[in-house]
Design a protein around this motif. Structure first.
Motif, PDB file in Angstrom:
ATOM      1  N   GLN A 107       0.830  -1.206   0.000  1.00  0.00           N
ATOM      2  CA  GLN A 107       0.000   0.000   0.000  1.00  0.00           C
ATOM      3  C   GLN A 107       0.866   1.258   0.000  1.00  0.00           C
ATOM      4  OE1 GLN A 107      -2.142  -1.076   3.555  1.00  0.00           O
ATOM      5  NE2 GLN A 107      -4.054  -1.449   2.416  1.00  0.00           N
ATOM      6  N   GLN A 108       1.986   1.216   0.728  1.00  0.00           N
ATOM      7  CA  GLN A 108       2.891   2.360   0.755  1.00  0.00           C
ATOM      8  C   GLN A 108       3.458   2.628  -0.635  1.00  0.00           C
ATOM      9  OE1 GLN A 108       5.950   1.903   3.729  1.00  0.00           O
ATOM     10  NE2 GLN A 108       4.466   1.493   5.350  1.00  0.00           N
ATOM     11  N   LYS A 109       3.831   1.561  -1.332  1.00  0.00           N
ATOM     12  CA  LYS A 109       4.389   1.713  -2.680  1.00  0.00           C
ATOM     13  C   LYS A 109       3.343   2.295  -3.635  1.00  0.00           C
ATOM     14  CE  LYS A 109       8.425  -0.594  -2.205  1.00  0.00           C
ATOM     15  NZ  LYS A 109       9.722  -0.095  -2.562  1.00  0.00           N
ATOM     16  N   VAL A 110       2.106   1.804  -3.555  1.00  0.00           N
ATOM     17  CA  VAL A 110       1.040   2.314  -4.409  1.00  0.00           C
ATOM     18  C   VAL A 110       0.772   3.783  -4.082  1.00  0.00           C
ATOM     19  CG1 VAL A 110      -1.430   2.134  -4.972  1.00  0.00           C
ATOM     20  CG2 VAL A 110      -0.031   0.065  -4.816  1.00  0.00           C
ATOM     21  N   TYR A 111       0.656   4.096  -2.803  1.00  0.00           N
ATOM     22  CA  TYR A 111       0.406   5.480  -2.373  1.00  0.00           C
ATOM     23  C   TYR A 111       1.529   6.392  -2.870  1.00  0.00           C
ATOM     24  CZ  TYR A 111       0.304   9.466   0.863  1.00  0.00           C
ATOM     25  OH  TYR A 111       0.310  10.728   1.413  1.00  0.00           O
ATOM     26  N   GLY A 112       2.773   5.983  -2.684  1.00  0.00           N
ATOM     27  CA  GLY A 112       3.909   6.777  -3.136  1.00  0.00           C
ATOM     28  C   GLY A 112       3.876   7.002  -4.641  1.00  0.00           C
ATOM     29  N   CYS A 113       3.562   5.973  -5.372  1.00  0.00           N
ATOM     30  CA  CYS A 113       3.487   6.072  -6.822  1.00  0.00           C
ATOM     31  C   CYS A 113       2.386   7.045  -7.234  1.00  0.00           C
ATOM     32  CB  CYS A 113       3.239   4.685  -7.412  1.00  0.00           C
ATOM     33  SG  CYS A 113       3.282   4.655  -9.204  1.00  0.00           S
ATOM     34  N   VAL A 114       1.226   6.944  -6.612  1.00  0.00           N
ATOM     35  CA  VAL A 114       0.106   7.837  -6.941  1.00  0.00           C
ATOM     36  C   VAL A 114       0.452   9.283  -6.589  1.00  0.00           C
ATOM     37  CG1 VAL A 114      -2.293   8.423  -6.374  1.00  0.00           C
ATOM     38  CG2 VAL A 114      -1.662   6.043  -6.782  1.00  0.00           C
ATOM     39  N   VAL A 115       1.037   9.498  -5.421  1.00  0.00           N
ATOM     40  CA  VAL A 115       1.412  10.854  -5.010  1.00  0.00           C
ATOM     41  C   VAL A 115       2.400  11.449  -6.009  1.00  0.00           C
ATOM     42  CG1 VAL A 115       2.670  12.223  -3.278  1.00  0.00           C
ATOM     43  CG2 VAL A 115       0.941  10.581  -2.558  1.00  0.00           C
ATOM     44  N   LEU A 116       3.435  10.709  -6.345  1.00  0.00           N
ATOM     45  CA  LEU A 116       4.467  11.234  -7.232  1.00  0.00           C
ATOM     46  C   LEU A 116       3.950  11.437  -8.650  1.00  0.00           C
ATOM     47  CD1 LEU A 116       7.555   9.262  -5.914  1.00  0.00           C
ATOM     48  CD2 LEU A 116       6.904  11.626  -5.417  1.00  0.00           C
ATOM     49  N   LYS A 117       3.123  10.534  -9.133  1.00  0.00           N
ATOM     50  CA  LYS A 117       2.542  10.684 -10.470  1.00  0.00           C
ATOM     51  C   LYS A 117       1.623  11.906 -10.522  1.00  0.00           C
ATOM     52  CE  LYS A 117      -0.555   8.396 -13.705  1.00  0.00           C
ATOM     53  NZ  LYS A 117      -1.584   9.398 -13.579  1.00  0.00           N
ATOM     54  N   THR A 118       0.797  12.073  -9.507  1.00  0.00           N
ATOM     55  CA  THR A 118      -0.116  13.220  -9.462  1.00  0.00           C
ATOM     56  C   THR A 118       0.669  14.519  -9.318  1.00  0.00           C
ATOM     57  OG1 THR A 118      -1.778  11.804  -8.432  1.00  0.00           O
ATOM     58  CG2 THR A 118      -2.156  14.172  -8.311  1.00  0.00           C
ATOM     59  N   TYR A 119       1.704  14.505  -8.508  1.00  0.00           N
ATOM     60  CA  TYR A 119       2.529  15.702  -8.319  1.00  0.00           C
ATOM     61  C   TYR A 119       3.241  16.072  -9.620  1.00  0.00           C
ATOM     62  CZ  TYR A 119       5.542  19.069  -5.958  1.00  0.00           C
ATOM     63  OH  TYR A 119       6.176  20.219  -5.565  1.00  0.00           O
ATOM     64  N   LYS A 120       3.700  15.076 -10.351  1.00  0.00           N
ATOM     65  CA  LYS A 120       4.331  15.331 -11.641  1.00  0.00           C
ATOM     66  C   LYS A 120       3.335  16.002 -12.590  1.00  0.00           C
ATOM     67  CE  LYS A 120       6.452  13.009 -15.562  1.00  0.00           C
ATOM     68  NZ  LYS A 120       6.783  11.726 -16.175  1.00  0.00           N
ATOM     69  N   GLU A 121       2.110  15.533 -12.617  1.00  0.00           N
ATOM     70  CA  GLU A 121       1.072  16.138 -13.449  1.00  0.00           C
ATOM     71  C   GLU A 121       0.807  17.584 -12.998  1.00  0.00           C
ATOM     72  OE1 GLU A 121      -3.601  15.410 -14.676  1.00  0.00           O
ATOM     73  OE2 GLU A 121      -2.505  13.797 -13.683  1.00  0.00           O
ATOM     74  N   PHE A 122       0.747  17.790 -11.681  1.00  0.00           N
ATOM     75  CA  PHE A 122       0.562  19.138 -11.146  1.00  0.00           C
ATOM     76  C   PHE A 122       1.702  20.058 -11.586  1.00  0.00           C
ATOM     77  CE2 PHE A 122       1.812  21.974  -7.587  1.00  0.00           C
ATOM     78  CZ  PHE A 122       0.803  22.920  -7.727  1.00  0.00           C
ATOM     79  N   LEU A 123       2.950  19.590 -11.492  1.00  0.00           N
ATOM     80  CA  LEU A 123       4.092  20.423 -11.889  1.00  0.00           C
ATOM     81  C   LEU A 123       4.053  20.746 -13.377  1.00  0.00           C
ATOM     82  CD1 LEU A 123       7.008  18.882  -9.805  1.00  0.00           C
ATOM     83  CD2 LEU A 123       5.773  21.028  -9.393  1.00  0.00           C
ATOM     84  N   SER A 124       3.572  19.826 -14.177  1.00  0.00           N
ATOM     85  CA  SER A 124       3.399  20.090 -15.597  1.00  0.00           C
ATOM     86  C   SER A 124       2.381  21.213 -15.804  1.00  0.00           C
ATOM     87  CB  SER A 124       2.952  18.814 -16.306  1.00  0.00           C
ATOM     88  OG  SER A 124       2.737  19.050 -17.665  1.00  0.00           O
ATOM     89  N   ASN A 125       1.295  21.168 -15.039  1.00  0.00           N
ATOM     90  CA  ASN A 125       0.286  22.226 -15.104  1.00  0.00           C
ATOM     91  C   ASN A 125       0.847  23.560 -14.630  1.00  0.00           C
ATOM     92  OD1 ASN A 125      -1.571  20.356 -16.036  1.00  0.00           O
ATOM     93  ND2 ASN A 125      -2.485  20.013 -14.033  1.00  0.00           N
ATOM     94  N   VAL A 126       1.677  23.532 -13.589  1.00  0.00           N
ATOM     95  CA  VAL A 126       2.307  24.756 -13.074  1.00  0.00           C
ATOM     96  C   VAL A 126       3.217  25.355 -14.142  1.00  0.00           C
ATOM     97  CG1 VAL A 126       3.991  25.667 -11.400  1.00  0.00           C
ATOM     98  CG2 VAL A 126       2.165  24.133 -10.639  1.00  0.00           C
ATOM     99  N   SER A 127       3.999  24.521 -14.786  1.00  0.00           N
ATOM    100  CA  SER A 127       4.903  25.002 -15.822  1.00  0.00           C
ATOM    101  C   SER A 127       4.125  25.678 -16.947  1.00  0.00           C
ATOM    102  CB  SER A 127       5.714  23.823 -16.373  1.00  0.00           C
ATOM    103  OG  SER A 127       6.532  24.239 -17.428  1.00  0.00           O
ATOM    104  N   ARG A 128       3.063  25.049 -17.389  1.00  0.00           N
ATOM    105  CA  ARG A 128       2.217  25.617 -18.448  1.00  0.00           C
ATOM    106  C   ARG A 128       1.598  26.943 -17.979  1.00  0.00           C
ATOM    107  NH1 ARG A 128       0.390  21.301 -20.018  1.00  0.00           N
ATOM    108  NH2 ARG A 128      -1.185  20.913 -18.437  1.00  0.00           N
ATOM    109  N   GLU A 129       1.147  26.964 -16.731  1.00  0.00           N
ATOM    110  CA  GLU A 129       0.515  28.170 -16.185  1.00  0.00           C
ATOM    111  C   GLU A 129       1.506  29.318 -16.092  1.00  0.00           C
ATOM    112  OE1 GLU A 129      -2.371  30.586 -15.162  1.00  0.00           O
ATOM    113  OE2 GLU A 129      -2.717  28.484 -15.650  1.00  0.00           O
ATOM    114  N   LEU A 130       2.724  29.042 -15.657  1.00  0.00           N
ATOM    115  CA  LEU A 130       3.724  30.101 -15.529  1.00  0.00           C
ATOM    116  C   LEU A 130       4.157  30.632 -16.889  1.00  0.00           C
ATOM    117  CD1 LEU A 130       5.858  28.807 -12.528  1.00  0.00           C
ATOM    118  CD2 LEU A 130       4.064  30.569 -12.527  1.00  0.00           C
ATOM    119  N   ARG A 131       4.206  29.758 -17.899  1.00  0.00           N
ATOM    120  CA  ARG A 131       4.504  30.232 -19.262  1.00  0.00           C
ATOM    121  C   ARG A 131       3.391  31.157 -19.746  1.00  0.00           C
ATOM    122  NH1 ARG A 131       6.278  24.949 -20.086  1.00  0.00           N
ATOM    123  NH2 ARG A 131       4.320  24.389 -21.099  1.00  0.00           N
TER     124      ARG A 131
END
Length: 148
Positions: A107-131
């Motif tokens: 469960q920890q591995k799944v949670y970590g994977c979901v958190v990091l994948k979602t955060y990566k998507e968020f950072l992609s959105n942040v990058s687009r927003e800042l541009r």
């Protein structure tokens, strides 16, 4: 198989989408999301610290992620204050963030994977927003040529 597990929905992980109509609202949304992700990233780091060797590359990368995320929050705050000096200052997001109850290793591995994948998507959105913000605020002005 691991790709499917990372796509699992975990309701307590923040949404990666930025909201707001005005640039100031969108910067506030970025800051609010960053504040909401911090406890999840810390939890993933702590969980992995229990599972990995102290010299693990994963732990080193997670430590860098935590530091850069704090730096991004500070820069977002500074940008907000410089662009919108007449608006209220950014405040730390209120209320505690929900974290999952104790988990087994899988469960920890799944949670970590979901958190990091979602955060990566968020950072992609942040990058687009800042541009987008940069193109709106820092419009290139061509010098006018006086032909007379």
């Amino acid at each position: 198989m691991s790709q499917l597990l990372c796509k699992t929905s975990v309701d307590i992980v923040p949404d990666p989408n930025i909201s707001g109509l005005e640039p100031s609202e969108r910067l506030v949304s970025i800051d609010t999301h960053l504040q909401a992700f911090f406890p999840h990233i810390k939890r993933v780091f702590d969980q992995q610290a229990d599972l990995q060797l102290p010299s693990s590359r994963l732990l080193a990368e997670l430590a860098v992620l935590r530091k850069r995320s704090r730096d991004l929050a500070a820069r977002t705050n500074c940008l907000y204050q410089n662009l919108f000096p007449n608006l209220a200052a950014l405040e730390p997001a209120g209320g505690p963030t929900s974290l999952p109850p104790p988990q087994n290793v899988f469960q920890q591995k799944v949670y970590g994977c979901v958190v990091l994948k979602t955060y990566k998507e968020f950072l992609s959105n942040v990058s687009r927003e800042l541009r987008t913000l940069k193109s709106r605020v820092c419009k290139q002005r061509t010098p006018s040529v006086n032909l007379l």
